[in-house]
Scaffold this motif. Structure first.
Motif, PDB file in Angstrom:
ATOM      1  N   UNK A   1      -0.974   7.734   2.338  1.00 49.20           N
ATOM      2  CA  UNK A   1       0.072   7.124   1.801  1.00 49.20           C
ATOM      3  C   UNK A   1      -0.635   5.461   2.268  1.00 49.20           C
ATOM      4  N   UNK A   2      -1.878   4.945   2.792  1.00 50.03           N
ATOM      5  CA  UNK A   2      -2.474   4.229   2.672  1.00 50.03           C
ATOM      6  C   UNK A   2      -3.478   4.496   2.371  1.00 50.03           C
ATOM      7  N   UNK A   3      -4.229   5.106   1.486  1.00 44.31           N
ATOM      8  CA  UNK A   3      -5.020   5.934   1.004  1.00 44.31           C
ATOM      9  C   UNK A   3      -4.718   5.795  -0.474  1.00 44.31           C
ATOM     10  N   UNK A   4      -3.273   5.877  -1.122  1.00 45.68           N
ATOM     11  CA  UNK A   4      -3.334   5.734  -1.791  1.00 45.68           C
ATOM     12  C   UNK A   4      -2.709   4.177  -2.414  1.00 45.68           C
ATOM     13  N   UNK A   5      -2.693   3.195  -1.277  1.00 44.61           N
ATOM     14  CA  UNK A   5      -2.917   1.418  -1.658  1.00 44.61           C
ATOM     15  C   UNK A   5      -4.728   1.104  -2.201  1.00 44.61           C
ATOM     16  N   UNK A   6      -5.245   2.065  -1.661  1.00 44.87           N
ATOM     17  CA  UNK A   6      -6.363   1.699  -1.746  1.00 44.87           C
ATOM     18  C   UNK A   6      -7.255   1.446  -3.359  1.00 44.87           C
ATOM     19  N   UNK A   7      -7.937   1.113  -3.405  1.00 45.06           N
ATOM     20  CA  UNK A   7      -8.430   0.828  -4.968  1.00 45.06           C
ATOM     21  C   UNK A   7      -9.527   2.260  -5.658  1.00 45.06           C
ATOM     22  N   UNK A   8      -9.363   2.830  -4.410  1.00 44.48           N
ATOM     23  CA  UNK A   8     -10.433   4.216  -4.873  1.00 44.48           C
ATOM     24  C   UNK A   8     -11.214   4.976  -3.917  1.00 44.48           C
ATOM     25  N   UNK A   9     -11.054   6.142  -3.880  1.00 48.62           N
ATOM     26  CA  UNK A   9     -11.407   6.762  -2.204  1.00 48.62           C
ATOM     27  C   UNK A   9     -12.818   6.920  -1.731  1.00 48.62           C
ATOM     28  N   UNK A  10     -12.912   6.807  -0.455  1.00 54.94           N
ATOM     29  CA  UNK A  10     -13.867   5.713  -0.449  1.00 54.94           C
ATOM     30  C   UNK A  10     -13.700   6.686   1.461  1.00 54.94           C
ATOM     31  N   UNK A  11     -15.095   6.210   2.370  1.00 55.82           N
ATOM     32  CA  UNK A  11     -14.537   7.019   3.292  1.00 55.82           C
ATOM     33  C   UNK A  11     -14.258   6.110   4.289  1.00 55.82           C
ATOM     34  N   UNK A  12     -13.428   6.679   5.743  1.00 54.18           N
ATOM     35  CA  UNK A  12     -12.600   5.255   5.989  1.00 54.18           C
ATOM     36  C   UNK A  12     -12.793   5.503   7.354  1.00 54.18           C
ATOM     37  N   UNK A  13     -12.016   4.521   8.299  1.00 60.13           N
ATOM     38  CA  UNK A  13     -12.067   4.957  10.330  1.00 60.13           C
ATOM     39  C   UNK A  13     -10.893   4.710  10.080  1.00 60.13           C
ATOM     40  N   UNK A  14      -9.860   5.241  10.877  1.00 60.22           N
ATOM     41  CA  UNK A  14      -8.592   5.357  11.335  1.00 60.22           C
ATOM     42  C   UNK A  14      -8.319   5.020  13.376  1.00 60.22           C
ATOM     43  N   UNK A  15      -7.853   4.396  13.562  1.00 64.12           N
ATOM     44  CA  UNK A  15      -7.347   4.141  15.300  1.00 64.12           C
ATOM     45  C   UNK A  15      -6.111   4.454  15.460  1.00 64.12           C
ATOM     46  N   UNK A  16      -5.147   5.606  16.053  1.00 59.58           N
ATOM     47  CA  UNK A  16      -4.547   5.929  17.290  1.00 59.58           C
ATOM     48  C   UNK A  16      -4.104   4.175  17.585  1.00 59.58           C
ATOM     49  N   UNK A  17      -2.697   4.267  17.480  1.00 57.88           N
ATOM     50  CA  UNK A  17      -2.334   2.596  18.674  1.00 57.88           C
ATOM     51  C   UNK A  17      -1.161   3.106  19.530  1.00 57.88           C
TER      52      UNK A  17
ATOM     53  N   UNK B   1       3.097   1.643  -1.418  1.00 59.83           N
ATOM     54  CA  UNK B   1       2.372   2.222  -2.071  1.00 59.83           C
ATOM     55  C   UNK B   1       3.217   3.302  -2.844  1.00 59.83           C
ATOM     56  N   UNK B   2       2.490   4.114  -3.271  1.00 59.62           N
ATOM     57  CA  UNK B   2       3.205   4.824  -4.361  1.00 59.62           C
ATOM     58  C   UNK B   2       3.870   6.341  -3.273  1.00 59.62           C
ATOM     59  N   UNK B   3       3.293   6.214  -2.233  1.00 62.82           N
ATOM     60  CA  UNK B   3       3.933   7.755  -1.230  1.00 62.82           C
ATOM     61  C   UNK B   3       5.551   6.593  -1.250  1.00 62.82           C
ATOM     62  N   UNK B   4       6.187   6.443  -2.441  1.00 58.04           N
ATOM     63  CA  UNK B   4       7.283   5.731  -1.905  1.00 58.04           C
ATOM     64  C   UNK B   4       8.550   6.483  -0.288  1.00 58.04           C
ATOM     65  N   UNK B   5       7.891   7.908  -0.391  1.00 55.18           N
ATOM     66  CA  UNK B   5       8.862   8.307   1.149  1.00 55.18           C
ATOM     67  C   UNK B   5       8.122   8.264   2.124  1.00 55.18           C
ATOM     68  N   UNK B   6       7.762   7.556   2.284  1.00 53.95           N
ATOM     69  CA  UNK B   6       6.435   6.842   3.438  1.00 53.95           C
ATOM     70  C   UNK B   6       6.647   5.931   4.052  1.00 53.95           C
TER      71      UNK B   6
ATOM     72  N   UNK C   1      -7.098  15.390   1.638  1.00 56.99           N
ATOM     73  CA  UNK C   1      -5.477  14.699   2.018  1.00 56.99           C
ATOM     74  C   UNK C   1      -4.769  14.442   0.826  1.00 56.99           C
ATOM     75  N   UNK C   2      -5.270  13.260  -0.254  1.00 55.52           N
ATOM     76  CA  UNK C   2      -3.886  13.079  -1.111  1.00 55.52           C
ATOM     77  C   UNK C   2      -3.732  14.039  -1.816  1.00 55.52           C
ATOM     78  N   UNK C   3      -5.028  14.826  -2.486  1.00 55.80           N
ATOM     79  CA  UNK C   3      -4.938  15.504  -3.393  1.00 55.80           C
ATOM     80  C   UNK C   3      -3.690  16.874  -2.788  1.00 55.80           C
ATOM     81  N   UNK C   4      -3.907  17.609  -2.120  1.00 54.52           N
ATOM     82  CA  UNK C   4      -2.357  18.029  -0.906  1.00 54.52           C
ATOM     83  C   UNK C   4      -1.654  17.816  -1.535  1.00 54.52           C
ATOM     84  N   UNK C   5      -1.229  16.103  -1.931  1.00 52.79           N
ATOM     85  CA  UNK C   5       0.104  15.661  -1.699  1.00 52.79           C
ATOM     86  C   UNK C   5       0.239  15.823  -3.510  1.00 52.79           C
ATOM     87  N   UNK C   6      -0.249  15.462  -4.282  1.00 44.94           N
ATOM     88  CA  UNK C   6      -0.256  14.591  -5.854  1.00 44.94           C
ATOM     89  C   UNK C   6       0.673  16.223  -6.007  1.00 44.94           C
TER      90      UNK C   6
END
Length: 175
Positions: A61-77, A96-101, A144-149
């Motif tokens: 969901x977070x990725x689909x809000x990005x303009x393009x695929x890129x390496x990212x860092x994520x953190x759990x809080x 995001x376009x992933x409306x279920x999430x 990750x994104x392609x597995x959900x498209x």
């Protein structure tokens, strides 16, 4: 357990390890905890395992809000820990376009000078635990994104940005 996932720039925060909050780099705070309407965007996940389906869903969901695929860092809080530190957390619908999430989107809200310092200190503390953050390469993010498209209750490829569509189609042509 209520966990929150946030995209962040690990390289900007590592500079602050072993420093007092008053000595934290302004770049990490102003560049990586950029607020809007005194809120900071996060995503709720059920699992601290970055490879769990729950966490991959919010990453997608977070990725689909990005303009393009890129390496990212994520953190759990940990939402309970942040709440215990006085940080307010509100349920807000993601965009995001992933409306279920989108219902799993949250905002750290009513932030001010003091509470942003609390969040900043907490992020640096989480960097002391390697299982709290992960770098997701561009290729892994695409996977990750392609597995959900075009899967049930996800999103259609044509709803993604042109750069996402082009990257996905390049991979599909190779297969």
């Amino acid at each position: 357990m209520s966990l929150l996932l946030r995209k962040f720039s690990r390289s900007k925060w590592e500079f602050n390890l072993h420093k007092d909050v008053g000595e934290f780099s302004a770049d990490s705070i102003t560049g990586c905890t950029r607020t809007q309407s005194n809120t900071l965007s996060v995503w709720q996940t059920d699992d601290s395992n970055f490879d769990s389906e729950s966490t991959k869903d919010v990453i997608a969901a977070l990725a689909t809000s990005m303009d393009a695929p890129a390496t990212i860092d994520v953190i759990i809080l940990d939402a309970n820990e942040l709440s215990g530190l006085g940080v307010e957390i509100e349920e807000t619908l993601g965009n995001t376009v992933y409306t279920a999430i989108n219902s799993r989107h949250r905002d750290l809200s009513h932030l001010n000078y003091a509470s942003l310092g609390v969040v900043s200190r907490y992020i640096v503390e989480q960097l002391g635990n390697e299982s709290s953050y992960k770098r997701i390469t561009k290729s892994k993010l695409l996977e990750i994104v392609m597995s959900r498209v075009d899967q049930p209750n996800t999103f259609a490829k044509e709803n993604l940005s042109d750069k996402w569509i082009q990257a996905i189609e390049r991979i599909q042509m190779r297969c």
